[in-house]
Design an enzyme around this catalytic site. Sequence first.
Site, PDB file in Angstrom:
ATOM      1  N   VAL A  17      51.745  45.858  43.436  1.00 56.16           N
ATOM      2  CA  VAL A  17      51.582  47.039  42.572  1.00 56.16           C
ATOM      3  C   VAL A  17      52.392  48.227  43.091  1.00 56.16           C
ATOM      4  O   VAL A  17      53.144  48.868  42.346  1.00 56.16           O
ATOM      5  CB  VAL A  17      50.083  47.426  42.438  1.00 56.16           C
ATOM      6  N   VAL A 134      40.003  48.242  37.074  1.00 54.08           N
ATOM      7  CA  VAL A 134      39.354  47.304  36.147  1.00 54.08           C
ATOM      8  C   VAL A 134      40.334  46.965  35.022  1.00 54.08           C
ATOM      9  O   VAL A 134      40.838  47.854  34.338  1.00 54.08           O
ATOM     10  CB  VAL A 134      38.072  47.893  35.524  1.00 54.08           C
ATOM     11  N   ILE A 138      45.017  47.712  31.016  1.00 56.33           N
ATOM     12  CA  ILE A 138      44.269  48.069  29.799  1.00 56.33           C
ATOM     13  C   ILE A 138      43.566  49.412  29.976  1.00 56.33           C
ATOM     14  O   ILE A 138      42.775  49.578  30.901  1.00 56.33           O
ATOM     15  CB  ILE A 138      43.209  46.987  29.466  1.00 56.33           C
ATOM     16  N   GLU A 192      45.314  33.005  44.056  1.00 50.02           N
ATOM     17  CA  GLU A 192      45.753  33.256  45.426  1.00 50.02           C
ATOM     18  C   GLU A 192      45.485  32.025  46.283  1.00 50.02           C
ATOM     19  O   GLU A 192      44.754  31.122  45.884  1.00 50.02           O
ATOM     20  CB  GLU A 192      45.015  34.468  45.980  1.00 50.02           C
ATOM     21  N   ASP A 203      35.307  39.224  42.265  1.00 48.20           N
ATOM     22  CA  ASP A 203      36.212  40.215  41.678  1.00 48.20           C
ATOM     23  C   ASP A 203      35.616  40.762  40.374  1.00 48.20           C
ATOM     24  O   ASP A 203      35.557  41.978  40.166  1.00 48.20           O
ATOM     25  CB  ASP A 203      37.573  39.535  41.428  1.00 48.20           C
ATOM     26  N   LYS A 207      34.071  44.659  39.248  1.00 43.47           N
ATOM     27  CA  LYS A 207      34.470  45.363  38.021  1.00 43.47           C
ATOM     28  C   LYS A 207      33.251  45.642  37.139  1.00 43.47           C
ATOM     29  O   LYS A 207      33.160  46.703  36.510  1.00 43.47           O
ATOM     30  CB  LYS A 207      35.512  44.530  37.269  1.00 43.47           C
TER      31      LYS A 207
HETATM   32  P1  NAP Z   1      49.551  43.534  48.082  1.00 47.48           P
HETATM   33  O1  NAP Z   1      50.667  42.955  47.292  1.00 47.48           O
HETATM   34  O2  NAP Z   1      48.875  42.687  49.098  1.00 47.48           O
HETATM   35  O3  NAP Z   1      50.110  44.844  48.807  1.00 47.48           O
HETATM   36  C1  NAP Z   1      49.361  45.539  49.779  1.00 47.48           C
HETATM   37  C2  NAP Z   1      50.277  46.572  50.431  1.00 47.48           C
HETATM   38  O4  NAP Z   1      49.509  47.295  51.380  1.00 47.48           O
HETATM   39  C3  NAP Z   1      51.472  45.975  51.178  1.00 47.48           C
HETATM   40  O5  NAP Z   1      52.610  46.755  50.944  1.00 47.48           O
HETATM   41  C4  NAP Z   1      51.048  46.073  52.637  1.00 47.48           C
HETATM   42  O6  NAP Z   1      52.127  46.275  53.525  1.00 47.48           O
HETATM   43  C5  NAP Z   1      50.216  47.327  52.630  1.00 47.48           C
HETATM   44  N1  NAP Z   1      49.249  47.368  53.703  1.00 47.48           N
HETATM   45  C6  NAP Z   1      48.324  46.440  54.040  1.00 47.48           C
HETATM   46  N2  NAP Z   1      47.610  46.864  55.097  1.00 47.48           N
HETATM   47  C7  NAP Z   1      48.081  48.096  55.415  1.00 47.48           C
HETATM   48  C8  NAP Z   1      47.769  49.040  56.413  1.00 47.48           C
HETATM   49  N3  NAP Z   1      46.790  48.811  57.299  1.00 47.48           N
HETATM   50  N4  NAP Z   1      48.481  50.191  56.448  1.00 47.48           N
HETATM   51  C9  NAP Z   1      49.466  50.446  55.568  1.00 47.48           C
HETATM   52  N5  NAP Z   1      49.826  49.561  54.582  1.00 47.48           N
HETATM   53  C10 NAP Z   1      49.138  48.417  54.531  1.00 47.48           C
HETATM   54  O7  NAP Z   1      48.400  44.093  47.134  1.00 47.48           O
HETATM   55  P2  NAP Z   1      48.508  44.434  45.557  1.00 47.48           P
HETATM   56  O8  NAP Z   1      48.373  43.177  44.788  1.00 47.48           O
HETATM   57  O9  NAP Z   1      49.648  45.326  45.327  1.00 47.48           O
HETATM   58  O10 NAP Z   1      47.123  45.218  45.347  1.00 47.48           O
HETATM   59  C11 NAP Z   1      46.965  46.561  45.719  1.00 47.48           C
HETATM   60  C12 NAP Z   1      45.673  47.089  45.122  1.00 47.48           C
HETATM   61  O11 NAP Z   1      45.763  47.016  43.698  1.00 47.48           O
HETATM   62  C13 NAP Z   1      44.408  46.320  45.505  1.00 47.48           C
HETATM   63  O12 NAP Z   1      43.321  47.191  45.605  1.00 47.48           O
HETATM   64  C14 NAP Z   1      44.205  45.394  44.330  1.00 47.48           C
HETATM   65  O13 NAP Z   1      42.857  44.993  44.160  1.00 47.48           O
HETATM   66  C15 NAP Z   1      44.657  46.288  43.201  1.00 47.48           C
HETATM   67  N6  NAP Z   1      45.072  45.594  41.984  1.00 47.48           N
HETATM   68  C16 NAP Z   1      46.048  44.652  42.056  1.00 47.48           C
HETATM   69  C17 NAP Z   1      46.456  44.016  40.902  1.00 47.48           C
HETATM   70  C18 NAP Z   1      47.555  42.969  40.930  1.00 47.48           C
HETATM   71  O14 NAP Z   1      47.877  42.418  39.869  1.00 47.48           O
HETATM   72  N7  NAP Z   1      48.152  42.665  42.071  1.00 47.48           N
HETATM   73  C19 NAP Z   1      45.849  44.334  39.668  1.00 47.48           C
HETATM   74  C20 NAP Z   1      44.868  45.332  39.629  1.00 47.48           C
HETATM   75  C21 NAP Z   1      44.486  45.946  40.808  1.00 47.48           C
HETATM   76  P3  NAP Z   1      53.289  45.173  53.719  1.00 47.48           P
HETATM   77  O15 NAP Z   1      54.105  45.230  52.436  1.00 47.48           O
HETATM   78  O16 NAP Z   1      54.036  45.648  54.869  1.00 47.48           O
HETATM   79  O17 NAP Z   1      52.585  43.869  53.903  1.00 47.48           O
END
Ligand code: NAP
Length: 430
Positions: A17, A134, A138, A192, A203, A207
């Site tokens: 994201v 959530v 949307i 995943e 999850d 929500k």
């Molecule tokens: P992600 O791809 O795992 O990315 C997490 C990011 O956080 C990475 O850039 C990681 O760094 C960084 N990170 C992890 N630990 C850290 C720390 N201690 N200090 C600083 N940076 C740190 O996660 P995501 O899918 O983007 O999701 C992010 C959030 O959005 C979550 O809360 C998730 O529930 C929510 N969300 C995601 C989606 C989706 O479709 N993915 C949809 C709705 C909501 P590195 O890049 O260096 O590993």
Amino acid sequence: MVRTRPLKVALLGCGVVGSQVARLMTTHAGDLAARIGAPVELAGIAVRRPGKVRDEVPPGLVTTDAAGLVARGDIDVVLELIGGIEPARTLINSAFEHGASVVTANKALLAQDGPALYAAAEKHAADLYFEASVAGAIPLLRPLRESLAGDKVNRVLGIVNGTTNFILDRMESTGASYGEALAEASALGYAEADPTADVEGFDAAAKAAILAGIAFHTRVGLDDVHREGITEITAADVASARQMGCTVKLLAICERAEDGRSVTARVHPAMIPDRHPLAGVREAYNAVFVEAEAAGRLMFYGPGAGGVPTASAVLGDLVAACRNKLGGGVGPGESAYARLPVSPMGEVVTRYHISLDVADKPGVLAQCAMVFADHGVSIDTVRQTGKDGEAKLVVVTHRASDAALGATVESLRRLDTVHGVASTMRVEGE
Ligand code: NAP
């Protein structure tokens, strides 16, 4: 008029994201400035692995010092896109203490600690926005918090987890088993490596807690949400639903009791009739059905996850938080004034589909029907098929409490003529 001094934004997390948020902030900079009334500038991007190649972001902005970034004192808005409980919670609290508003997509943290985060935002006269937490792209939380603020929401019924919807959709359309459909979801990147949070309903439960809290102006914690996943769903369950003109979906259901004095929140697989709009939600899409007293039935539909769609919701919140910063106000905070009790699952009233393996001999049907009657559960339809001394009995009930249905199933299991309860599933959306 667009002022020249930019608003400064700290991005925490640059993964699926965060990287798309950074990209869109750059490519849409002109439009964002015009809509906000001031330019927005990415002041720093905190990550865990600084050496990772990231095409979307200027390398000079990347840091591993997230705590230092939020504590700089000149940051207007912090976008928390790391996920999980810590360090996200500490960083969000520090952002408030240092005068920033916060936009987050973190459903796990909000479901666990929402009231404390709201309180911290209010204490520091800051915004806490979380539209992306959530149903991804949307627009759902803002309509519930703002557009429906003058109405009374009675029910929120939705598909809020794309992974499980993809798996169930595949089971339905191809006849695959749960394991086969999960393997396909993993291969296509919908599940995943550890799919537990999705397939066990964690999850969706997070929500549901967020949705119920907003819909009913009442604090609803994770522990208040009854949760069942989809791992026990068989190809036979899906086929049985088909025979009834129904589809199996993992639903998040938040309901106000008929007397209006309590609410319930639950996540579990359920059969819904094919004519219900949620039955047609295919693949990894999300959809949420909201029933409000004056507005009637509303449906919100779209991509519930993915980097680009979710970034859209984050940017919408960023614009709102920036506008408030410039205007000197704050957006809506926690609304939990109604303080309605959250009833246990046993008090939920719905319909049920029960599939029994029974002895194929005279009197068994009457014996089973008597057990239902003894527990006050009225039968709507019964279908019996039999072969070689074994028979299958499929019973669909009228509305009954979950407690009464549970007791009925326990009594049925004790009958000598009932060889097994193959499945019990709730029937929703009628
Ligand atoms: P992600 O791809 O795992 O990315 C997490 C990011 O956080 C990475 O850039 C990681 O760094 C960084 N990170 C992890 N630990 C850290 C720390 N201690 N200090 C600083 N940076 C740190 O996660 P995501 O899918 O983007 O999701 C992010 C959030 O959005 C979550 O809360 C998730 O529930 C929510 N969300 C995601 C989606 C989706 O479709 N993915 C949809 C709705 C909501 P590195 O890049 O260096 O590993």
